[in-house]
Structures are given as C-alpha cells and as structure tokens.
Design a protein around this motif. Structure first.
Motif, PDB file in Angstrom:
ATOM      1  N   GLU A  51       3.711  -2.407  -4.448  1.00 45.67           N
ATOM      2  CA  GLU A  51       3.241  -3.068  -4.367  1.00 45.67           C
ATOM      3  C   GLU A  51       2.391  -3.657  -2.460  1.00 45.67           C
ATOM      4  OE1 GLU A  51       1.268  -4.570  -6.866  1.00 45.67           O
ATOM      5  OE2 GLU A  51       1.555  -3.658  -8.641  1.00 45.67           O
ATOM      6  N   PRO A  52       1.597  -3.534  -2.750  1.00 47.18           N
ATOM      7  CA  PRO A  52       0.334  -3.420  -2.936  1.00 47.18           C
ATOM      8  C   PRO A  52      -0.206  -2.380  -3.708  1.00 47.18           C
ATOM      9  CG  PRO A  52       0.363  -3.987  -0.928  1.00 47.18           C
ATOM     10  CD  PRO A  52       1.706  -4.057  -0.884  1.00 47.18           C
ATOM     11  N   MET A  53       0.095  -1.309  -2.805  1.00 48.80           N
ATOM     12  CA  MET A  53       0.414  -0.083  -2.944  1.00 48.80           C
ATOM     13  C   MET A  53       1.126   0.614  -2.823  1.00 48.80           C
ATOM     14  SD  MET A  53      -1.527   1.068   0.560  1.00 48.80           S
ATOM     15  CE  MET A  53      -1.792   3.022   0.050  1.00 48.80           C
ATOM     16  N   PRO A  54       1.281   2.382  -3.440  1.00 52.99           N
ATOM     17  CA  PRO A  54       3.229   2.808  -3.289  1.00 52.99           C
ATOM     18  C   PRO A  54       2.864   2.996  -2.281  1.00 52.99           C
ATOM     19  CG  PRO A  54       1.881   3.666  -5.904  1.00 52.99           C
ATOM     20  CD  PRO A  54       0.757   2.413  -4.900  1.00 52.99           C
ATOM     21  N   HIS A  55       4.036   2.718  -2.216  1.00 57.16           N
ATOM     22  CA  HIS A  55       4.750   3.024  -0.141  1.00 57.16           C
ATOM     23  C   HIS A  55       5.970   3.283  -0.321  1.00 57.16           C
ATOM     24  CE1 HIS A  55       3.927  -1.324   0.982  1.00 57.16           C
ATOM     25  NE2 HIS A  55       4.772  -0.628   1.931  1.00 57.16           N
ATOM     26  N   VAL A  87       5.241   4.373   5.226  1.00 61.93           N
ATOM     27  CA  VAL A  87       4.020   5.410   4.722  1.00 61.93           C
ATOM     28  C   VAL A  87       3.491   5.614   3.192  1.00 61.93           C
ATOM     29  CG1 VAL A  87       4.251   8.535   4.421  1.00 61.93           C
ATOM     30  CG2 VAL A  87       4.994   6.835   6.032  1.00 61.93           C
ATOM     31  N   ALA A  88       2.358   6.052   2.960  1.00 68.91           N
ATOM     32  CA  ALA A  88       1.296   5.978   1.266  1.00 68.91           C
ATOM     33  C   ALA A  88       2.586   6.880   0.826  1.00 68.91           C
ATOM     34  CB  ALA A  88       0.396   6.610   1.226  1.00 68.91           C
ATOM     35  N   ARG A  89       2.744   7.111  -0.587  1.00 68.14           N
ATOM     36  CA  ARG A  89       4.156   7.396  -1.646  1.00 68.14           C
ATOM     37  C   ARG A  89       3.227   7.690  -2.974  1.00 68.14           C
ATOM     38  NH1 ARG A  89       7.410   5.631  -5.334  1.00 68.14           N
ATOM     39  NH2 ARG A  89       6.580   3.441  -4.931  1.00 68.14           N
ATOM     40  N   ASP A  93       7.064   9.191  -6.980  1.00 66.17           N
ATOM     41  CA  ASP A  93       7.818  10.068  -6.002  1.00 66.17           C
ATOM     42  C   ASP A  93       9.083   9.413  -5.207  1.00 66.17           C
ATOM     43  OD1 ASP A  93       9.079  12.018  -3.378  1.00 66.17           O
ATOM     44  OD2 ASP A  93       6.449  11.937  -2.136  1.00 66.17           O
ATOM     45  N   ALA A  94      10.645  10.335  -5.708  1.00 67.83           N
ATOM     46  CA  ALA A  94      11.645   9.903  -4.873  1.00 67.83           C
ATOM     47  C   ALA A  94      12.279  10.624  -3.514  1.00 67.83           C
ATOM     48  CB  ALA A  94      12.859   9.605  -6.295  1.00 67.83           C
ATOM     49  N   GLU A  95      11.907  11.415  -2.654  1.00 72.67           N
ATOM     50  CA  GLU A  95      12.298  11.796  -2.000  1.00 72.67           C
ATOM     51  C   GLU A  95      11.379  10.813  -0.149  1.00 72.67           C
ATOM     52  OE1 GLU A  95      14.294  14.068  -1.398  1.00 72.67           O
ATOM     53  OE2 GLU A  95      14.852  13.838  -3.889  1.00 72.67           O
ATOM     54  N   PRO A  96      11.911  10.410  -0.063  1.00 71.97           N
ATOM     55  CA  PRO A  96      11.527   9.783   1.190  1.00 71.97           C
ATOM     56  C   PRO A  96      11.641  10.987   2.722  1.00 71.97           C
ATOM     57  CG  PRO A  96      14.328   9.596   1.839  1.00 71.97           C
ATOM     58  CD  PRO A  96      13.935  10.027   0.276  1.00 71.97           C
ATOM     59  N   THR A 196       0.159   3.806   6.552  1.00 70.82           N
ATOM     60  CA  THR A 196      -0.518   5.017   6.801  1.00 70.82           C
ATOM     61  C   THR A 196      -0.361   5.669   5.988  1.00 70.82           C
ATOM     62  OG1 THR A 196       0.930   4.427   9.612  1.00 70.82           O
ATOM     63  CG2 THR A 196      -0.239   6.955   8.242  1.00 70.82           C
ATOM     64  N   ASP A 197      -2.020   6.107   5.694  1.00 74.00           N
ATOM     65  CA  ASP A 197      -2.079   6.864   4.465  1.00 74.00           C
ATOM     66  C   ASP A 197      -2.425   8.574   5.083  1.00 74.00           C
ATOM     67  OD1 ASP A 197      -3.311   8.824   2.422  1.00 74.00           O
ATOM     68  OD2 ASP A 197      -3.295   7.283   1.833  1.00 74.00           O
ATOM     69  N   LEU A 198      -1.576   9.266   5.115  1.00 81.40           N
ATOM     70  CA  LEU A 198      -2.423  10.890   5.942  1.00 81.40           C
ATOM     71  C   LEU A 198      -3.169  11.105   5.184  1.00 81.40           C
ATOM     72  CD1 LEU A 198       1.188  12.755   6.053  1.00 81.40           C
ATOM     73  CD2 LEU A 198       0.089  11.366   7.961  1.00 81.40           C
TER      74      LEU A 198
END
Length: 330
Positions: A51-55, A87-89, A93-96, A196-198
């Motif tokens: 939340e508020p978006m996956p990151h 960073v958006a995720r 996704d479990a890998e940083p 940040t969303d690439l």
C-alpha cells in the motif's frame, strides 16, 4: 549498555515505528556479491510494501554518523541525511531491486568525492536511464523529504530521510524552468508516496498537467538559481565587462534568464569556479566582492535584451553601459 552504533540504532528505531515487527531484507557492504564490493553506504534495507501501491521502500545507512561523532557540527549527523528510494514492485515479487541499491551507492560516492550534498528540492540529470540496460523514460532525479520517515534526532545530530525520485527528461525540464516541489506535487497525485515506476509515462503527456506547469512557471518563475556553464568566463577592461560563452550553452542560459530575473530572482552562472550573479535592478551596476565573483545588476531593458544577445558573435547589451556578451561558435 552503550551501543557501538547509536546513529544506526536511531535509524532502526524510526523504521520500527513505521514497520513494527517487520524484518527487512538487509544487505551490508560485506555482501560484496550483492553490492559490488566496498561502497560508501554501510548497508541498505528493503521493505516490501503493498500500500498505497506495491513497492520497495529502500533505506540506506552511511551518509550520517552511524558509529561515533566525527564532524564539528553538533546539530547534524554527518551529511545530515540518509537516502531513501521507493521503487514500484510487481505483486508477489520477493527479490529486491539491486540496481536501486547501486544507484544509491553511486549517489553516495558522488557526495563523498565531490563534497556536494543533496537537499529537498535539488535535482540532477542522470545523463541516461536511471537503470542501466533497461528501457525507461526516467533519465533524471529529484530529491524530497521522505513523506513517511521525515527527519529524526539522533545522538550525533539531526538526520533527514532524503527520498530519491526518478523523473523523465520533460519533467526534469519542468523542474528547472519552474519548481521541484511543484512538479513533485503533481507527480504525487499520480504516484502516491512518490514511488518511482520505471515503466510510467511522462507527466507532461497529459495536456492538463502541461497547463498546470506552464501556469506555475508563468506565476513563480524558475526555482533553479544556479547553472553550471561549461566554458563560461568573464573579464573586465577598465569599466567594460565581457561575459564569454560557448554557443552550445547559451539556450539554457537564455531560458534561465527569462525564467528568473523578471520574477525578482537572481541567477548564478558557474563556469568551473568562475562565477557571475545576475540580478534584476533599477540601475545597471557591477560589483566584484572577491573570490572570483562578479555581481551584475541589470535593469528591465537589459533583462529583456540579454537572451537575444546570447547568439554567436560580440554583442553590447542594451540598457547597460559597457556590458558585452561574447559567444563563440564552438
């Protein structure tokens, strides 16, 4: 029992308030396979968020005094900040994102090697994608106080959590011509917590956003008061001042003059230590306060005429006495 790392402990205590009972993925500089060898930051933690978006919420350790007080400034710990990054995720996704850790290490290297630090409102051109070998429109960075972590007191002084935010080239131009906070405010409406969303498009693709930026620029002028100008210099001959530019730099300078001086804001031009401050004023005047600095007061006529004088050749500036602009073709 006295801690060996009271500064580190203070950072962890603040993170525990935001992430109670959460164990982050943490990488220290001893994990050379992960961070690419010895680096300025002693460690980097990754918190997975939905939340508020996956990151990923990424926090660095090493810009402040983690272990002992070494600086003479009792009010600030080290450089006075620690880097954060969001960073958006992808869901699940479990890998940083280790590229993000490398970006923070590179920023830390820049600070330690140059002595130039970052503060909220600062910005920089990355001169390419912020993630190497990845197709993204984000090619610049801005800096803001982390909206959740803020600023804390530590045993060694104040530490601000300074969030890195990726920008497109169009957004970076808007930041320079208007205001970092203004552009980031518009971005936050679309990217909560300035994640940040690439893969995101530029804010300026939206005509309504472009109109808001232009309105703000026309109202406020530019907040960018310093421009580093390659090849810039100045010389005096009796009561005549010559400002010398290379043609490749003049478009940026002309735009900065238009965006600052009519709004009552000064503009500092820095040519590798050769500095000139341009100021709007009622009467033309020149001052040499020392240390290679020149101050030039420009009346309204000169402010309006200077951008048009920034073209190849030698041009006296209307509205002044003995101010000449020289622009070389190379």
């Amino acid at each position: 029992m006295t801690s060996d790392a009271p500064g580190w402990d203070a950072i962890d205590a603040r993170l525990a308030e935001l992430y109670p009972n959460v164990e982050p993925k943490h990488y220290g500089t001893l994990h050379r396979f992960a961070l690419g060898g010895p680096d300025p930051l002693d460690g980097i933690s990754f918190y997975s968020r939905d939340e508020p978006m996956p990151h990923w919420h990424i926090v660095g350790y090493g810009m402040s005094e983690l272990y002992a007080k070494e600086s003479d400034n009792p009010d600030e710990s080290g450089w006075g900040f620690e880097f954060t990054f969001r960073v958006a995720r992808d869901t699940g996704d479990a890998e940083p994102p280790m590229w993000a850790a490398n970006l923070l290490q590179n920023l830390a290297r820049y600070v330690f090697s140059s002595g130039n630090w970052f503060e909220p409102g600062h910005h920089m051109n990355a001169n390419g994608p912020i993630r190497q070998e990845y197709e993204t429109a984000l090619t610049a960075l801005a800096f803001a106080e982390d909206p959740e972590l803020g600023t804390i007191a530590t045993p060694h002084g104040r530490v601000q959590f300074l969030q890195v935010v990726g920008l497109t080239s169009d957004e970076y131009a808007a930041v320079r011509q208007w205001d970092t906070d203004g552009v980031l405010g518009l971005l936050a409406e679309r990217q909560p917590l300035l994640v940040t969303d690439l893969d995101r498009p530029s804010l300026t693709d939206d005509p309504a956003v472009r109109a808001e930026i232009e309105t703000g620029r026309a109202r406020d002028g530019s907040s960018t008061g310093l421009i580093v100008v390659a090849g810039f210099g100045w010389a005096t001959e009796n009561d005549t001042v010559r400002l010398r530019f290379k043609n490749v730099t003049t478009a940026t300078v002309a735009q900065a003059v238009r965006d600052r001086l009519p709004h009552g804001r000064e503009l500092l031009l820095d040519g590798n230590g050769t500095r000139v401050v341009l100021l709007g004023a009622e009467v033309f005047a020149i001052r040499r306060p020392g240390d290679g600095l020149l101050e030039v007061d420009l009346p309204a006529e000169a402010v309006a005429a200077l951008p048009d004088a920034l073209v190849p050749g030698t041009h006296p500036v209307p509205g002044t006495s003995h101010l000449i602009v020289e622009v070389s073709k190379d």
